[in-house]
Design a protein around this motif. Sequence first.
Motif, PDB file in Angstrom:
ATOM      1  N   HIS A  79      -1.242  -5.548   9.396  1.00 22.48           N
ATOM      2  CA  HIS A  79      -1.363  -5.074   8.162  1.00 22.48           C
ATOM      3  C   HIS A  79      -0.633  -3.773   7.822  1.00 22.48           C
ATOM      4  O   HIS A  79      -0.230  -3.420   6.839  1.00 22.48           O
ATOM      5  N   HIS A  96     -10.129  -4.583  10.711  1.00 23.55           N
ATOM      6  CA  HIS A  96      -9.529  -3.949   9.274  1.00 23.55           C
ATOM      7  C   HIS A  96      -9.687  -4.593   7.843  1.00 23.55           C
ATOM      8  O   HIS A  96      -9.619  -5.888   8.011  1.00 23.55           O
ATOM      9  N   GLY A  97     -10.009  -3.753   7.186  1.00 23.36           N
ATOM     10  CA  GLY A  97      -9.832  -4.398   5.782  1.00 23.36           C
ATOM     11  C   GLY A  97     -10.744  -5.612   5.341  1.00 23.36           C
ATOM     12  O   GLY A  97     -11.898  -5.679   5.664  1.00 23.36           O
ATOM     13  N   ALA A  98      -9.978  -6.341   4.664  1.00 19.74           N
ATOM     14  CA  ALA A  98     -10.932  -7.910   4.333  1.00 19.74           C
ATOM     15  C   ALA A  98     -11.220  -8.544   5.555  1.00 19.74           C
ATOM     16  O   ALA A  98     -12.451  -9.256   5.450  1.00 19.74           O
ATOM     17  N   ARG A 153      -6.013  -6.321   3.107  1.00 24.31           N
ATOM     18  CA  ARG A 153      -7.143  -6.053   2.083  1.00 24.31           C
ATOM     19  C   ARG A 153      -7.559  -7.402   1.269  1.00 24.31           C
ATOM     20  O   ARG A 153      -8.366  -7.277   0.353  1.00 24.31           O
ATOM     21  N   ARG A 154      -6.820  -8.596   1.825  1.00 25.65           N
ATOM     22  CA  ARG A 154      -7.050  -9.610   0.973  1.00 25.65           C
ATOM     23  C   ARG A 154      -7.609 -10.627   1.930  1.00 25.65           C
ATOM     24  O   ARG A 154      -6.985 -10.823   2.979  1.00 25.65           O
ATOM     25  N   SER A 189      -6.212  -7.052  12.331  1.00 25.73           N
ATOM     26  CA  SER A 189      -6.080  -7.535  10.907  1.00 25.73           C
ATOM     27  C   SER A 189      -5.393  -8.929  10.631  1.00 25.73           C
ATOM     28  O   SER A 189      -4.958  -9.483  11.357  1.00 25.73           O
ATOM     29  N   ARG A 243       0.820  -1.183  -0.030  1.00 29.59           N
ATOM     30  CA  ARG A 243       0.139  -0.138   0.097  1.00 29.59           C
ATOM     31  C   ARG A 243       0.867   1.286   0.165  1.00 29.59           C
ATOM     32  O   ARG A 243       0.351   2.271  -0.338  1.00 29.59           O
ATOM     33  N   ASN A 278     -14.629  -7.170   6.188  1.00 32.67           N
ATOM     34  CA  ASN A 278     -15.675  -7.476   5.302  1.00 32.67           C
ATOM     35  C   ASN A 278     -15.778  -8.911   5.404  1.00 32.67           C
ATOM     36  O   ASN A 278     -17.301  -9.313   5.358  1.00 32.67           O
ATOM     37  N   ARG A 284     -14.180  -1.629  -3.259  1.00 29.83           N
ATOM     38  CA  ARG A 284     -13.172  -0.513  -3.508  1.00 29.83           C
ATOM     39  C   ARG A 284     -13.030  -0.522  -5.158  1.00 29.83           C
ATOM     40  O   ARG A 284     -12.510   0.374  -5.537  1.00 29.83           O
ATOM     41  N   HIS A 325     -11.910   8.406   6.498  1.00 28.73           N
ATOM     42  CA  HIS A 325     -10.737   7.500   6.254  1.00 28.73           C
ATOM     43  C   HIS A 325      -9.424   8.610   6.293  1.00 28.73           C
ATOM     44  O   HIS A 325      -9.736   9.990   6.057  1.00 28.73           O
TER      45      HIS A 325
END
Lengths: 256, 256, 256, 256
Positions: free
Chosen positions: C42, C115-117, C77-78, C68, A19, C120, C183, C226
């Motif tokens: 992360h 966080h992130g993935a 994010r993965r 994360s 990132r 979700n 995203r 953000h």
Amino acid sequence: MTDVTSIDLNADLGEGFGRWSLTDDAGLLDVVTSANVACGFHAGDPRIMQRVCAMAAERGIAIGAQVSYRDLAGFGRRFIDVAHDDLVADVLYQLGALEAFARAAGTRVAYVKPHGALYNAVVHHEAQAAALVAAVLTYDGQLDALGLPGSRWLALAAQAGLRAVGEGFVDRGYTAAATLVPRDQPGAFVAAADQPARAVQLAREQHVIALTGEVVPTPVESLCVHGDSPNAVASASAVRAALRAAGIAVNAFAAT
Amino acid sequence: MTDVTSIDLNADLGEGFGRWSLTDDAGLLDVVTSANVACGFHAGDPRIMQRVCAMAAERGIAIGAQVSYRDLAGFGRRFIDVAHDDLVADVLYQLGALEAFARAAGTRVAYVKPHGALYNAVVHHEAQAAALVAAVLTYDGQLDALGLPGSRWLALAAQAGLRAVGEGFVDRGYTAAATLVPRDQPGAFVAAADQPARAVQLAREQHVIALTGEVVPTPVESLCVHGDSPNAVASASAVRAALRAAGIAVNAFAAT
Amino acid sequence: MTDVTSIDLNADLGEGFGRWSLTDDAGLLDVVTSANVACGFHAGDPRIMQRVCAMAAERGIAIGAQVSYRDLAGFGRRFIDVAHDDLVADVLYQLGALEAFARAAGTRVAYVKPHGALYNAVVHHEAQAAALVAAVLTYDGQLDALGLPGSRWLALAAQAGLRAVGEGFVDRGYTAAATLVPRDQPGAFVAAADQPARAVQLAREQHVIALTGEVVPTPVESLCVHGDSPNAVASASAVRAALRAAGIAVNAFAAT
Amino acid sequence: MTDVTSIDLNADLGEGFGRWSLTDDAGLLDVVTSANVACGFHAGDPRIMQRVCAMAAERGIAIGAQVSYRDLAGFGRRFIDVAHDDLVADVLYQLGALEAFARAAGTRVAYVKPHGALYNAVVHHEAQAAALVAAVLTYDGQLDALGLPGSRWLALAAQAGLRAVGEGFVDRGYTAAATLVPRDQPGAFVAAADQPARAVQLAREQHVIALTGEVVPTPVESLCVHGDSPNAVASASAVRAALRAAGIAVNAFAAT
């Protein structure tokens, strides 16, 4: 005044990770003639390496492997007492990884430049300097060695038959011993406004004025402009313009 | 009975990291004909890669890149939803790194085999299977593709003109769909005593009996013996002896 | 119109690593009331965590653990298919690490936000949502749970007796199912100019208009701004000003 | 002969990572009284830390934080020139992470022992020794400091009011300066058969015979038995039996 009429400009590129980005790779590739590409150990993930190699190849910029200690958290700026054989293998790994992207872009890795604390270590550290040379010889004896004039790294590289290329730093202060003033000491950095003149001096006179006033010989075929400052591209462009104005051509030292 | 008279034996090697070792690399290299060498993302540090490549080259064993997700903590056994382009770059990075050691040992990387969760993902996951193929094509179209018969990975590899080599597992249970019984389920593993017969069946009959009893066709040119069990070398040797006793020669599928 | 007269503002902070920085931590800490601090998996190295905790404590800002997947290269994010028990341990590790810095700054970790993935994933993924809850209960049942309204994470947290705090996103598009538009899809982001009005709507009306036009109920006690955009501080300040102008106070949901 | 009637036995535990294991943690926890638990920087993933803490707590064994440089690839055995403030933060991070598992197991971290190259560095390296002490004082002044007698680490710890606990090594050779013979030099290791007698000598006489013959005073309250050799548990048990036979009780130095 010598008869130096041409010099290389190199910059550290691809020094982001995931990132995070750091260097304006596209902007710098329009200015420099040699790209020191981070290989994943201190910075540089595979996507970044792939992109930088592709951009460099498009522009005919020489690609060098900016090899380093395995230290993402420290950005390769902390000495690590890596044993000789481990360092040989670490460098081979990084060289091969970068080569994959250079080949995919239709070119090849042309030279090796150690990064950060490893760069400083191999000025004096015999075993680590020898490890770098051993790795290059094992990998491809056609690679050039880029580093500090007077370093053990360049001396051993030359002894081994490699082309040893000295570089000067347009943005860093020098000690009387021709080493760089450490980053955490006063005088470590040269203001952007003073960099063009210093570049011309380094290129044409092949010397630099140390922080303590001495004239220090610096046999250089390349000048390093740093890429991780906010105005990196503007500074590098000013350096390049000054060289041209002084009648010094800017060309890669390595064949691509 | 078919006329299969020769088969390859492959094993995952070099799966240690730093202080940790896992596989008896030297022992297994005396038994197998193809070495799947870990490339640093799930296991395999540069020294280990260097040693395994050197030993494999000495013995004339084919070297394959055992590419994987970037996941040391999970040993590459956890699915990661890596985007296509990132996976292409990750695989290129690993291929190049391994190649440096293969070349240093006087040989080359001959094939690619995905590891762990990536292996299982590319049985069905179109984008990740395509990423593997894209990476191989970009890197070197002469590399072979090793994987599960019927996987998207092998199908796309074959479509792209790569040699697609199916493998069977002598120590793993199969589902009726010709996939492996997951490691955390009953029947995932085959006892060492039963592996030689299974190897002969896979090689000669080109089928296997699923855990649920079905005869499952398995078009294989290679058999995988696992290296990370305590008696790995003994088990692999028994498999090799059984193949020989059955009149089946053991030869690498890839040219070295 | 409901009688909501107060809302929390949270932001992801400390998302640099080593040489790399991403978020204007000091600037955002002057605007938000809750700081989601990255814990090293992360993003977020120990120095950054230390600094952010110290700055948050000085300003009386609540500190949350932004836990994360272990994935620096992917910035978390993965999706990673981490097993329940491994995820419990991963979260405990991150919570404890952050607590060391919070305690050193004279405060404590007050809440957990994935966080992130992972964020979700735990909207729907039962095992990973349960793992988060199990980690929090094991660590400190006084911690609050921050996440998406309607997520399994908040539902299981509430069932377990934790305070479950829903949050709305002022800068992200919503689907009709009250989840975030991914995203990489059109409509994922809301322009800075539209964020203040959206913030007031989320806070006062407790709903949001989905990308496809539906009115989607969003029971939120916090709004996420953000921190990783260039104008993050200005945007967040505009949101805060709009809330105040609308008569909505901005206060942390968690006791510090 | 002194009146030492009790000594602690400590061992490095939890030194695996992911798929890799190294130490027989359960076996050693039946012999030692203090467990130096790896905290993830040189070894020790969260699951391992969790398991070792749980087993230690069940048996009433004291838990210490075996803090180290961030160097999985080098197992923390390579000196890294980490700056003071970075090392403080690295140690706080590790302490907090381990505490999460100790608390979950119903106990707490009782002491700190540096690992590997950091252990050796803080014998002489003032800034790194001071960083360790600063981290401990910041975290919890009730923690004890375990290390080499005569080290700067223990001297600074004692000056700061921490309990400084010296340890002797039953399996390592000593120099005349009371430091350990480096691992790569002859005489670095003591044969298992000689360890029980050396343990009794260290405990009762409070000295050791250097490799070069000198009697070297070693004021120790703890003896370190190593866990990463094949016969670690048997060796440690023999040491413990010899101590008992010599009338020396084995008890933790730290309150649990």
